[in-house]
Design a protein around this motif. Structure first.
Motif, mmCIF file in Angstrom:
data_model
loop_
_atom_site.group_PDB
_atom_site.id
_atom_site.type_symbol
_atom_site.label_atom_id
_atom_site.label_comp_id
_atom_site.label_asym_id
_atom_site.label_seq_id
_atom_site.Cartn_x
_atom_site.Cartn_y
_atom_site.Cartn_z
ATOM 1 N N GLY A 128 0.806 -1.217 0.000
ATOM 2 C CA GLY A 128 0.000 0.000 0.000
ATOM 3 C C GLY A 128 0.838 1.266 0.000
ATOM 4 N N ASP A 129 2.082 1.158 -0.459
ATOM 5 C CA ASP A 129 2.993 2.302 -0.490
ATOM 6 C C ASP A 129 2.849 3.001 -1.841
ATOM 7 O OD1 ASP A 129 5.047 4.142 -0.344
ATOM 8 O OD2 ASP A 129 6.512 2.720 0.461
ATOM 9 N N TYR A 130 1.784 3.798 -1.971
ATOM 10 C CA TYR A 130 1.453 4.407 -3.254
ATOM 11 C C TYR A 130 2.420 5.514 -3.644
ATOM 12 C CZ TYR A 130 -2.589 1.565 -2.406
ATOM 13 O OH TYR A 130 -3.394 0.485 -2.141
ATOM 14 N N GLY A 131 3.077 6.144 -2.661
ATOM 15 C CA GLY A 131 4.102 7.140 -2.961
ATOM 16 C C GLY A 131 5.285 6.491 -3.668
ATOM 17 N N LEU A 132 5.762 5.379 -3.116
ATOM 18 C CA LEU A 132 6.858 4.648 -3.738
ATOM 19 C C LEU A 132 6.425 4.087 -5.088
ATOM 20 C CD1 LEU A 132 9.709 3.454 -3.720
ATOM 21 C CD2 LEU A 132 8.794 1.516 -2.389
ATOM 22 N N LEU A 133 5.216 3.607 -5.159
ATOM 23 C CA LEU A 133 4.696 3.073 -6.415
ATOM 24 C C LEU A 133 4.741 4.136 -7.506
ATOM 25 C CD1 LEU A 133 3.428 0.585 -7.759
ATOM 26 C CD2 LEU A 133 1.210 1.428 -7.021
ATOM 27 N N GLN A 134 4.369 5.348 -7.167
ATOM 28 C CA GLN A 134 4.390 6.442 -8.142
ATOM 29 C C GLN A 134 5.829 6.753 -8.573
ATOM 30 O OE1 GLN A 134 2.382 10.000 -6.910
ATOM 31 N NE2 GLN A 134 2.693 11.010 -8.859
ATOM 32 N N ILE A 135 6.753 6.762 -7.633
ATOM 33 C CA ILE A 135 8.156 7.014 -7.968
ATOM 34 C C ILE A 135 8.686 5.911 -8.893
ATOM 35 C CG2 ILE A 135 10.498 7.033 -7.000
ATOM 36 C CD1 ILE A 135 9.226 8.441 -4.513
ATOM 37 N N LEU A 136 8.365 4.666 -8.568
ATOM 38 C CA LEU A 136 8.838 3.547 -9.382
ATOM 39 C C LEU A 136 8.190 3.524 -10.765
ATOM 40 C CD1 LEU A 136 8.840 0.792 -6.626
ATOM 41 C CD2 LEU A 136 10.839 1.895 -7.650
ATOM 42 N N ALA A 137 7.014 4.125 -10.891
ATOM 43 C CA ALA A 137 6.309 4.148 -12.171
ATOM 44 C C ALA A 137 6.881 5.180 -13.133
ATOM 45 C CB ALA A 137 4.828 4.422 -11.945
ATOM 46 N N GLU A 138 7.621 6.146 -12.617
ATOM 47 C CA GLU A 138 8.189 7.178 -13.487
ATOM 48 C C GLU A 138 9.255 6.575 -14.378
ATOM 49 O OE1 GLU A 138 9.575 10.501 -11.232
ATOM 50 O OE2 GLU A 138 7.608 10.857 -10.341
ATOM 51 N N CYS A 139 9.175 6.907 -15.636
ATOM 52 C CA CYS A 139 10.127 6.392 -16.617
ATOM 53 C C CYS A 139 11.432 7.170 -16.488
ATOM 54 C CB CYS A 139 9.549 6.530 -18.018
ATOM 55 S SG CYS A 139 10.554 5.726 -19.249
ATOM 56 N N ARG A 140 12.533 6.459 -16.417
ATOM 57 C CA ARG A 140 13.827 7.099 -16.235
ATOM 58 C C ARG A 140 14.776 6.877 -17.417
ATOM 59 N NH1 ARG A 140 11.920 6.062 -11.300
ATOM 60 N NH2 ARG A 140 12.315 7.547 -9.657
ATOM 61 N N ASN A 141 14.300 6.263 -18.495
ATOM 62 C CA ASN A 141 15.236 6.014 -19.589
ATOM 63 C C ASN A 141 15.472 7.289 -20.400
ATOM 64 O OD1 ASN A 141 13.303 6.211 -21.721
ATOM 65 N ND2 ASN A 141 12.653 4.111 -21.320
ATOM 66 N N ALA A 142 16.547 7.318 -21.161
ATOM 67 C CA ALA A 142 16.980 8.523 -21.863
ATOM 68 C C ALA A 142 16.005 8.963 -22.945
ATOM 69 C CB ALA A 142 18.360 8.287 -22.461
ATOM 70 N N THR A 143 15.160 8.066 -23.432
ATOM 71 C CA THR A 143 14.244 8.439 -24.505
ATOM 72 C C THR A 143 12.919 8.984 -23.987
ATOM 73 O OG1 THR A 143 13.349 6.192 -24.643
ATOM 74 C CG2 THR A 143 15.227 6.717 -26.065
ATOM 75 N N HIS A 144 12.711 8.951 -22.688
ATOM 76 C CA HIS A 144 11.465 9.461 -22.119
ATOM 77 C C HIS A 144 11.389 10.971 -22.321
ATOM 78 C CE1 HIS A 144 8.425 10.458 -19.050
ATOM 79 N NE2 HIS A 144 7.960 9.272 -19.356
ATOM 80 N N TYR A 145 10.171 11.471 -22.568
ATOM 81 C CA TYR A 145 10.014 12.886 -22.885
ATOM 82 C C TYR A 145 10.537 13.805 -21.794
ATOM 83 C CZ TYR A 145 6.041 13.736 -19.794
ATOM 84 O OH TYR A 145 5.240 13.898 -18.692
ATOM 85 N N LYS A 146 10.495 13.409 -20.544
ATOM 86 C CA LYS A 146 10.971 14.246 -19.450
ATOM 87 C C LYS A 146 12.497 14.385 -19.482
ATOM 88 C CE LYS A 146 7.357 13.612 -16.005
ATOM 89 N NZ LYS A 146 7.056 13.117 -14.667
ATOM 90 N N ASN A 147 13.171 13.455 -20.137
ATOM 91 C CA ASN A 147 14.623 13.467 -20.151
ATOM 92 C C ASN A 147 15.193 14.046 -21.446
ATOM 93 O OD1 ASN A 147 14.663 12.229 -17.622
ATOM 94 N ND2 ASN A 147 14.478 10.216 -18.536
ATOM 95 N N LYS A 148 14.351 14.499 -22.351
ATOM 96 C CA LYS A 148 14.808 15.100 -23.608
ATOM 97 C C LYS A 148 15.348 16.489 -23.324
ATOM 98 C CE LYS A 148 13.355 12.057 -26.732
ATOM 99 N NZ LYS A 148 14.093 11.463 -27.764
ATOM 100 N N ALA A 149 16.347 16.916 -24.099
ATOM 101 C CA ALA A 149 16.929 18.248 -23.954
ATOM 102 C C ALA A 149 15.855 19.318 -24.153
ATOM 103 C CB ALA A 149 18.050 18.441 -24.961
#
Length: 106
Positions: free
Chosen positions: A82-103
């Motif tokens: 039931g750790d939904y805060g951690l679940l949300q953090i783990l759900a975030e995409c961290r790969n280089a092609t993710h839109y949040k990581n684009k220049a």
């Protein structure tokens, strides 16, 4: 009304198994029985139910099961705890092609 359950069991070796059933107590007993030598949980008994969610629509249950089967063990344990805060953090995409990581993106 027929109910369906998506569940996660933790095996004796700490590996996780995700499944779907219409009878959670029967399915847990099957996982802990010695009837099917070819099953994933057979050599990993006993198993312990750590999460289940009830559905009244089979298609919704199947969709959810397929979705969480792809998750990491850490993400599945966060759901089970039931750790939904951690679940949300783990759900975030961290790969280089993710839109949040684009220049140029914030």
């Amino acid at each position: 009304m027929k109910l369906y359950y998506v569940y996660i069991v933790e095996c004796n070796d700490k590996l996780l198994y995700t499944g779907i059933t219409n009878n959670i107590s029967r399915r847990l007993a099957e996982h802990n029985s010695d009837k099917n030598e070819n099953s994933f949980t057979y050599s990993r008994r006993p198993v312990e139910l750590i999460f289940h969610q009830e559905f009244n629509d089979a298609n919704q249950a199947i969709y959810f099961e397929k979705k969480i089967k792809k998750w990491s063990a850490q993400k599945k344990k966060a759901l089970a705890n039931g750790d939904y805060g951690l679940l949300q953090i783990l759900a975030e995409c961290r790969n280089a092609t993710h839109y949040k990581n684009k220049a140029g993106k914030e």
